[in-house]
Design a protein around this motif. Structure first.
Motif, PDB file in Angstrom:
ATOM      1  N   ILE A   1       0.844  -1.205   0.000  1.00 16.05           N
ATOM      2  CA  ILE A   1       0.000   0.000   0.000  1.00 16.05           C
ATOM      3  C   ILE A   1       0.876   1.250   0.000  1.00 16.05           C
ATOM      4  O   ILE A   1       0.618   2.217  -0.741  1.00 16.05           O
ATOM      5  N   ALA A   2       1.926   1.239   0.835  1.00 15.27           N
ATOM      6  CA  ALA A   2       2.819   2.396   0.887  1.00 15.27           C
ATOM      7  C   ALA A   2       3.485   2.632  -0.463  1.00 15.27           C
ATOM      8  O   ALA A   2       3.592   3.775  -0.933  1.00 15.27           O
ATOM      9  N   ALA A   3       3.924   1.549  -1.106  1.00  9.81           N
ATOM     10  CA  ALA A   3       4.565   1.684  -2.421  1.00  9.81           C
ATOM     11  C   ALA A   3       3.586   2.209  -3.463  1.00  9.81           C
ATOM     12  O   ALA A   3       3.950   3.016  -4.324  1.00  9.81           O
ATOM     13  N   ALA A   4       2.345   1.762  -3.388  1.00 13.54           N
ATOM     14  CA  ALA A   4       1.325   2.262  -4.313  1.00 13.54           C
ATOM     15  C   ALA A   4       1.076   3.741  -4.095  1.00 13.54           C
ATOM     16  O   ALA A   4       0.917   4.511  -5.048  1.00 13.54           O
ATOM     17  N   LEU A   5       1.034   4.162  -2.842  1.00  8.59           N
ATOM     18  CA  LEU A   5       0.833   5.582  -2.543  1.00  8.59           C
ATOM     19  C   LEU A   5       1.999   6.427  -3.045  1.00  8.59           C
ATOM     20  O   LEU A   5       1.816   7.566  -3.483  1.00  8.59           O
ATOM     21  N   LEU A   6       3.209   5.874  -2.988  1.00  6.46           N
ATOM     22  CA  LEU A   6       4.374   6.607  -3.467  1.00  6.46           C
ATOM     23  C   LEU A   6       4.445   6.637  -4.987  1.00  6.46           C
ATOM     24  O   LEU A   6       5.014   7.564  -5.578  1.00  6.46           O
ATOM     25  N   SER A   7       3.852   5.637  -5.642  1.00  8.15           N
ATOM     26  CA  SER A   7       3.938   5.519  -7.100  1.00  8.15           C
ATOM     27  C   SER A   7       2.863   6.312  -7.822  1.00  8.15           C
ATOM     28  O   SER A   7       3.100   6.821  -8.928  1.00  8.15           O
TER      29      SER A   7
ATOM     30  N   GLY B   1      -7.463  22.084  -4.261  1.00  7.91           N
ATOM     31  CA  GLY B   1      -6.562  23.225  -4.111  1.00  7.91           C
ATOM     32  C   GLY B   1      -5.138  22.840  -3.791  1.00  7.91           C
ATOM     33  O   GLY B   1      -4.253  23.682  -3.779  1.00  7.91           O
ATOM     34  N   ASN B   2      -4.881  21.556  -3.484  1.00 10.34           N
ATOM     35  CA  ASN B   2      -3.541  21.135  -3.099  1.00 10.34           C
ATOM     36  C   ASN B   2      -3.075  20.016  -4.004  1.00 10.34           C
ATOM     37  O   ASN B   2      -3.815  19.081  -4.302  1.00 10.34           O
ATOM     38  N   GLN B   3      -1.820  20.121  -4.424  1.00 14.21           N
ATOM     39  CA  GLN B   3      -1.260  19.045  -5.221  1.00 14.21           C
ATOM     40  C   GLN B   3      -0.902  17.845  -4.352  1.00 14.21           C
ATOM     41  O   GLN B   3      -0.783  16.741  -4.837  1.00 14.21           O
ATOM     42  N   GLN B   4      -0.718  18.066  -3.082  1.00 15.87           N
ATOM     43  CA  GLN B   4      -0.308  16.981  -2.192  1.00 15.87           C
ATOM     44  C   GLN B   4      -1.008  17.180  -0.848  1.00 15.87           C
ATOM     45  O   GLN B   4      -1.084  18.291  -0.329  1.00 15.87           O
ATOM     46  N   SER B   5      -1.550  16.112  -0.294  1.00 13.68           N
ATOM     47  CA  SER B   5      -2.191  16.232   1.008  1.00 13.68           C
ATOM     48  C   SER B   5      -1.131  16.302   2.097  1.00 13.68           C
ATOM     49  O   SER B   5       0.022  15.964   1.884  1.00 13.68           O
ATOM     50  N   ARG B   6      -1.527  16.740   3.273  1.00 17.15           N
ATOM     51  CA  ARG B   6      -0.583  16.878   4.381  1.00 17.15           C
ATOM     52  C   ARG B   6      -0.672  15.712   5.348  1.00 17.15           C
ATOM     53  O   ARG B   6      -0.128  15.772   6.445  1.00 17.15           O
ATOM     54  N   LEU B   7      -1.355  14.653   4.975  1.00 17.93           N
ATOM     55  CA  LEU B   7      -1.405  13.470   5.825  1.00 17.93           C
ATOM     56  C   LEU B   7      -0.055  12.769   5.799  1.00 17.93           C
ATOM     57  O   LEU B   7       0.641  12.751   4.797  1.00 17.93           O
ATOM     58  N   SER B   8       0.301  12.168   6.926  1.00 17.39           N
ATOM     59  CA  SER B   8       1.532  11.386   6.952  1.00 17.39           C
ATOM     60  C   SER B   8       1.311  10.070   6.227  1.00 17.39           C
ATOM     61  O   SER B   8       0.173   9.649   5.977  1.00 17.39           O
ATOM     62  N   LEU B   9       2.408   9.414   5.900  1.00 14.33           N
ATOM     63  CA  LEU B   9       2.313   8.136   5.206  1.00 14.33           C
ATOM     64  C   LEU B   9       1.553   7.120   6.041  1.00 14.33           C
ATOM     65  O   LEU B   9       0.749   6.330   5.516  1.00 14.33           O
ATOM     66  N   VAL B  10       1.771   7.131   7.349  1.00 12.94           N
ATOM     67  CA  VAL B  10       1.065   6.183   8.232  1.00 12.94           C
ATOM     68  C   VAL B  10      -0.434   6.423   8.166  1.00 12.94           C
ATOM     69  O   VAL B  10      -1.234   5.479   8.062  1.00 12.94           O
ATOM     70  N   GLU B  11      -0.843   7.687   8.196  1.00 10.65           N
ATOM     71  CA  GLU B  11      -2.271   8.007   8.138  1.00 10.65           C
ATOM     72  C   GLU B  11      -2.878   7.582   6.804  1.00 10.65           C
ATOM     73  O   GLU B  11      -4.005   7.075   6.746  1.00 10.65           O
TER      74      GLU B  11
ATOM     75  N   SER C   1       8.782   4.146  16.819  1.00 11.90           N
ATOM     76  CA  SER C   1       7.375   4.233  16.426  1.00 11.90           C
ATOM     77  C   SER C   1       7.220   3.787  14.977  1.00 11.90           C
ATOM     78  O   SER C   1       8.198   3.724  14.223  1.00 11.90           O
ATOM     79  N   PRO C   2       5.991   3.461  14.545  1.00  9.86           N
ATOM     80  CA  PRO C   2       5.788   3.111  13.134  1.00  9.86           C
ATOM     81  C   PRO C   2       6.289   4.203  12.186  1.00  9.86           C
ATOM     82  O   PRO C   2       6.880   3.895  11.142  1.00  9.86           O
ATOM     83  N   LEU C   3       6.077   5.464  12.551  1.00 11.70           N
ATOM     84  CA  LEU C   3       6.531   6.546  11.684  1.00 11.70           C
ATOM     85  C   LEU C   3       8.050   6.536  11.559  1.00 11.70           C
ATOM     86  O   LEU C   3       8.600   6.738  10.465  1.00 11.70           O
ATOM     87  N   GLU C   4       8.743   6.285  12.670  1.00 10.83           N
ATOM     88  CA  GLU C   4      10.208   6.231  12.617  1.00 10.83           C
ATOM     89  C   GLU C   4      10.668   5.057  11.776  1.00 10.83           C
ATOM     90  O   GLU C   4      11.653   5.159  11.026  1.00 10.83           O
ATOM     91  N   ARG C   5       9.968   3.927  11.856  1.00 14.11           N
ATOM     92  CA  ARG C   5      10.352   2.768  11.043  1.00 14.11           C
ATOM     93  C   ARG C   5      10.083   3.025   9.563  1.00 14.11           C
ATOM     94  O   ARG C   5      10.894   2.673   8.695  1.00 14.11           O
ATOM     95  N   TRP C   6       8.949   3.678   9.260  1.00 13.59           N
ATOM     96  CA  TRP C   6       8.692   4.042   7.855  1.00 13.59           C
ATOM     97  C   TRP C   6       9.755   5.023   7.374  1.00 13.59           C
ATOM     98  O   TRP C   6      10.259   4.904   6.237  1.00 13.59           O
ATOM     99  N   ALA C   7      10.099   5.980   8.225  1.00 14.50           N
ATOM    100  CA  ALA C   7      11.101   6.975   7.836  1.00 14.50           C
ATOM    101  C   ALA C   7      12.448   6.311   7.567  1.00 14.50           C
ATOM    102  O   ALA C   7      13.164   6.680   6.629  1.00 14.50           O
ATOM    103  N   GLY C   8      12.795   5.312   8.381  1.00 14.87           N
ATOM    104  CA  GLY C   8      14.049   4.598   8.155  1.00 14.87           C
ATOM    105  C   GLY C   8      14.064   3.874   6.826  1.00 14.87           C
ATOM    106  O   GLY C   8      15.073   3.859   6.111  1.00 14.87           O
ATOM    107  N   ALA C   9      12.939   3.251   6.470  1.00 14.72           N
ATOM    108  CA  ALA C   9      12.865   2.557   5.182  1.00 14.72           C
ATOM    109  C   ALA C   9      12.920   3.546   4.028  1.00 14.72           C
ATOM    110  O   ALA C   9      13.554   3.294   2.997  1.00 14.72           O
ATOM    111  N   LEU C  10      12.262   4.688   4.180  1.00 14.99           N
ATOM    112  CA  LEU C  10      12.298   5.712   3.133  1.00 14.99           C
ATOM    113  C   LEU C  10      13.701   6.298   2.991  1.00 14.99           C
ATOM    114  O   LEU C  10      14.140   6.626   1.878  1.00 14.99           O
ATOM    115  N   LEU C  11      14.407   6.417   4.113  1.00 13.02           N
ATOM    116  CA  LEU C  11      15.758   6.967   4.073  1.00 13.02           C
ATOM    117  C   LEU C  11      16.686   6.091   3.238  1.00 13.02           C
ATOM    118  O   LEU C  11      17.571   6.598   2.535  1.00 13.02           O
TER     119      LEU C  11
END
Length: 889
Positions: free
Chosen positions: A470-476, A485-495, A549-559
């Motif tokens: 799901i995360a990869a699909a959201l990134l693709s 009005g926005n090209q990108q939402s401000r929700l985090s990847l986890v949300e 946290s899940p966000l930190e783990r997602w951030a590590g994978a994105l890094l």
């Protein structure tokens, strides 16, 4: 109904029968896309034709699906039987499929698993003029495969606006060499005598003669694009009674144009429908099959420019613009640019209005602007990110991209940028060969960055494959949670992941990407993930902390996937920061997750346009998550002009991004010595600045560095019989540096940090050591610092560039000297500055004998009157010199 393409089908099939490539140019409406594949299919039963499928390669998914569906209907079959297709997220193919339509991206993916194209008899490249990156790569690999390993593979290149000659030249057509075997009469008759000995033949057919009246309706240049388009649409609506097809550059422009149309009187008479690549296949097909009798206004990107025929379109309104992605390999960022389309593309768009009857085309630009448009679109390979291509070719064993026979070679800097990125992602090793991680990445239908993220998220961060997919699909895909009005939402990847899982979409009905699309893409990615027995990137382990946290783990994978997108925020403006590579970014504050903003951000989506890039998606990261192999601590030095000294700082950096600086000692540092030397050496060339770094001396002192070097050069020049041009070469021949002072300065800078320390340094000792003791004795003898006068006093010899050596002495101190003293092996007369009792020069001469004989008598009379106590003999050549000028007792 007879189609114009039928006039060239026989020669085309005959050329394939005798194994010639075919380059076919046929205008819009000629029927090439739907006419050529069935013709090949009918004749491939010939014994001379290889067994296998016919692959029709389309640049767009909509075209691949619609062509296969139309051909299947003409046969009374369901798609997936004789005619099938394979596009991303959708495949209709069976054992009975003989003609398979697919996108170029899918063709390359299938070629990775089957490099020899086993079971393929013929490859047809349709709409070749689009020259997408995938088309160029697929064409290069297919032609090389045909030339080297599969000469029986048939090849057809088709386009409506193609200039066929460069393609024919690339395929060595016509060739100066004859065929190895003499052609039979049947071959000559089948392909034409002019193509004998050629690898490929060129064919061209006329289009159906449905005239399209082209008019120009630029409107007011100050108006917004959607308002000018509305004027053109209203004009086209009145000119014909069919559907109207309007071309705009992107989804945002389409949405604004639709709102403009819906607010006009014409809206009550028409069904206004968007058409672009972000729509679901079902929504795209609805545009093509909408047949309730109501006239349509179809607002499309260039997805509708080629291959796809929208039934009933009799009018085209063309903005003359398209969005193109341009890769800045220096920054590692892509940017979307709205650029004017080429003349060929404009003609292609206009031809959409004349497919079934006479039509009209309204162009929203001034006719004079045509002169500034390019005749053809530039190939995408010249401006795109090549990382996906480089990884795919590496998986095929191709490490030397320059050796591939490109129709248009990619820029070397773009190849280098792609290879550097893939090495950062550990997909390639230092030699450019693919690694195990790289093979796993190449096996995923994703951009290398996202493929790297998937591997890291599964193998290191321990997320489930479903979540990662799901995360990869959201990134693709385009963001399904963005608003109008926005090209990108401000929700985090986890949300966002949670909302997809809970089926909580965005209330914005105009959003083209639905959660259903994201889930469909995620299912395909989840299937592709399979088992990933790949070790994590060394040093990158965001899940090692039990409290992460899940966000930190997602951030590590994105890094791991975006190691070059780390940003350090500015202390004075947290909304802005500096990214690895030096690029400035803005818009960071929108992605803060906590009340205390993180100093480090990872920018996943960045717009490369402008002086500062705007961040469209980012996550906070902790400094401990940075790969320790990319973090360095070193003492950095710089020269402070105000204090004339080298200052040291302990710098902690990630790649080239400075994270923290603290004062530090630079003593005994090689970098500090070099820094001081670079700052001080500019003083050597300027006599006025030399005193800043050398010991203080009296003006003209024999101990000054300038004086010593002048003496050295005078001796060398004298040895070379007065040829100063040979001085440097003679120094070198003696084993002395051409610039000894620079060498001395370099030595003295070792262990020192300031100009003040240099001024206290033993320059003369080091310079003598540089020259050598024996050579120094020669210089002392031939270029003395002082001369002994007849009076017993010593006079300093002054050496100044471009002037003869000279001394100052009272006239009485020189009595007894009959001739001018000479130095430098007797080749140079010393210039005498003869002084009166008041220490002012009375005569400057290099011919003392002449002075005594001719001038002294006149000077004597005047000086004797003014200074009667001083000694003024009649014959100075025999008189006794006095040290004070007074009469001797």
């Amino acid at each position: 109904m007879s189609l114009p393409i039928e006039s060239v089908l026989d020669p085309l099939v005959n050329a394939l029968k005798y194994n010639r490539c075919v380059v076919l140019k046929a205008p819009p409406g000629a029927g090439k896309t739907t006419g050529v594949p069935p013709a090949i299919l009918r004749h491939c039963v010939s014994p001379a034709f290889p067994k296998g499928q016919i692959w029709v390669i389309q640049p767009r998914r909509l075209a691949a699906r619609s062509v296969a569906s139309w051909l299947a209907r003409t046969c009374g079959e369901s798609v997936g039987e004789t005619y099938g297709y394979h596009v991303r997220l959708d495949r209709k193919e069976s054992k009975a499929t003989r003609v398979l339509s697919m996108t170029t991206g899918m063709f390359l993916r299938r070629m990775q698993s089957d490099p020899m194209l086993e079971g393929v008899a013929c490859v047809v490249f349709d709409e070749f003029h689009e020259r997408t990156l995938d088309i160029d790569v697929a064409f290069a690999l297919t032609t090389r495969l045909r030339q080297e390993l599969r000469p029986e593979l048939r090849l057809v290149i088709m386009s409506a606006t193609l200039d066929p000659q460069p393609i024919l030249d690339y395929l060595n057509c016509p060739s100066a060499d004859a065929d190895p075997a003499a052609p039979s009469d049947a071959v000559t008759e089948a392909i034409g005598s002019e193509w004998i000995g050629s690898e490929a033949i060129g064919l061209e057919c006329e289009g159906r003669s449905y005239p399209v009246e082209v008019t120009y309706h630029p409107g007011n240049a100050r108006d917004r694009l959607e308002n000018r388009m509305l004027g053109g649409i209203q004009s086209a609506w009145q000119q014909t009674d069919g559907h109207v097809l309007a071309f705009l550059p992107g989804v945002g422009e389409i949405e604004r144009a639709i709102r403009s149309i819906q607010g006009s009187p014409i809206a009550s008479q028409a069904a206004v429908m968007p058409l672009h690549g972000s729509l679901s296949p079902k929504a795209q097909d609805a545009v093509l099959t909408h047949t309730d009798g109501q006239r349509k206004i179809i607002v499309a990107t260039n997805i509708a420019e080629t291959s796809v025929t929208v039934p009933g379109v009799t009018a085209v309104v063309d903005s003359g613009l398209a969005k193109t992605s341009v890769m800045d390999s220096r920054l590692g960022l892509s940017r979307l640019e709205i650029t004017p389309i080429s003349i060929a593309s404009a003609d292609q768009r206009a031809g959409r209005a004349g497919r079934t009857s006479a039509g009209a085309c309204v162009r929203i630009w001034d006719q004079a602007a045509n002169r500034s448009r390019l005749p053809y679109d530039a190939p995408e390979i010249s401006r795109s990110d090549l990382s996906d291509v480089v990884l795919m070719l590496a998986s095929l064993g191709e490490t030397d991209l320059a050796a591939i026979g490109w129709l248009t070679p990619p820029p070397e800097h773009a190849i280098k940028a792609a290879q550097d990125l893939l090495q950062q992602l550990e997909a390639l090793d230092a030699n450019g060969s693919i690694t195990d991680r790289g093979r796993a990445m190449a096996g995923l239908p994703l951009h290398p960055r996202i493929a790297c993220f998937v591997i890291e998220a599964v193998t290191v961060a321990n997320f489930s494959k479903r979540e990662v997919a799901i995360a990869a699909a959201l990134l693709s895909e385009r963001d399904p949670f963005s608003t109008a009005g926005n090209q990108q939402s401000r929700l985090s990847l986890v949300e966002k992941i949670q909302r997809v899982q809970q089926d909580r979409g965005n209330a914005n009905s105009r959003n083209p990407v639905s959660l259903g699309t994201i889930r469909s893409v995620a299912k395909q990615i989840e299937r592709a993930i399979g088992d990933l027995p790949v070790s994590p990137v060394e040093g990158s382990d965001p899940s090692s902390r039990p409290d992460a946290s899940p966000l930190e783990r997602w951030a590590g994978a994105l890094l791991a996937a975006y190691p070059d997108r780390v940003v350090l925020r500015r202390d004075d403006d947290p909304d802005r920061g500096r990214m690895v590579g030096g690029r400035g970014v803005m818009g960071l504050s929108a992605f803060d997750e906590t009340a205390t903003p993180s100093p480090l951000m990872l920018c996943i989506d960045v717009d490369g346009a402008g002086k500062e890039s705007r961040v469209r998606s980012a996550v906070p990261i902790d400094p401990t998550q940075l790969n320790p192999h990319a973090v360095q601590e070193m003492v950095s030095v710089e020269f402070d002009v105000a204090s004339e000294s080298v200052r040291g700082r302990l710098v902690r950096s990630y790649v080239d991004l400075v994270l923290k600086q603290t004062p530090a000692s630079a003593k005994d540092s090689e970098e500090a010595s070099t820094c001081l030397y670079e700052a001080a050496k500019r003083c050597l060339a300027d006599p006025e600045l030399l005193g800043k770094i050398t010991p203080p001396t009296r003006a003209g002192s024999e101990d000054s560095m300038a004086a010593i070097m002048e003496r050295v050069r005078r001796v060398v020049a004298a040895e070379n019989e007065g040829k100063p041009a040979d001085v440097d070469d003679s120094l070198a021949a003696d084993g002395i540096s051409k610039d000894p002072l620079k060498d001395v300065l370099r030595q003295l800078c070792q262990g020192r940090l300031s100009f003040a320390e240099l001024r206290k340094a033993p320059w003369k000792d080091y310079l003598i050591g540089q020259i050598g003791y024996d050579r120094w004795q020669d210089i002392q003898r031939e270029a003395p610092t002082h001369l002994l006068l007849p009076s017993g006093n010593r006079a300093a010899v002054h050496y100044v560039t471009d002037k003869p050596p000279w001394i100052e002495a009272k006239i009485q101190e020189c009595f007894g000297w009959q001739k001018t003293p000479r130095i430098l092996m007797g080749r140079v007369a010393v210039q005498l500055h003869l002084l009166g009792p008041n220490r002012r020069p009375q005569q400057i001469t290099e011919d003392l004998e002449s002075f005594w004989a001719n001038t002294y008598g006149e000077i004597r009379k005047e000086l004797r009157r003014r200074y009667p106590k001083h000694y003024w003999p009649e014959d100075p050549t025999t008189a006794k010199a006095t040290h004070n000028g007074l009469k001797p007792r």
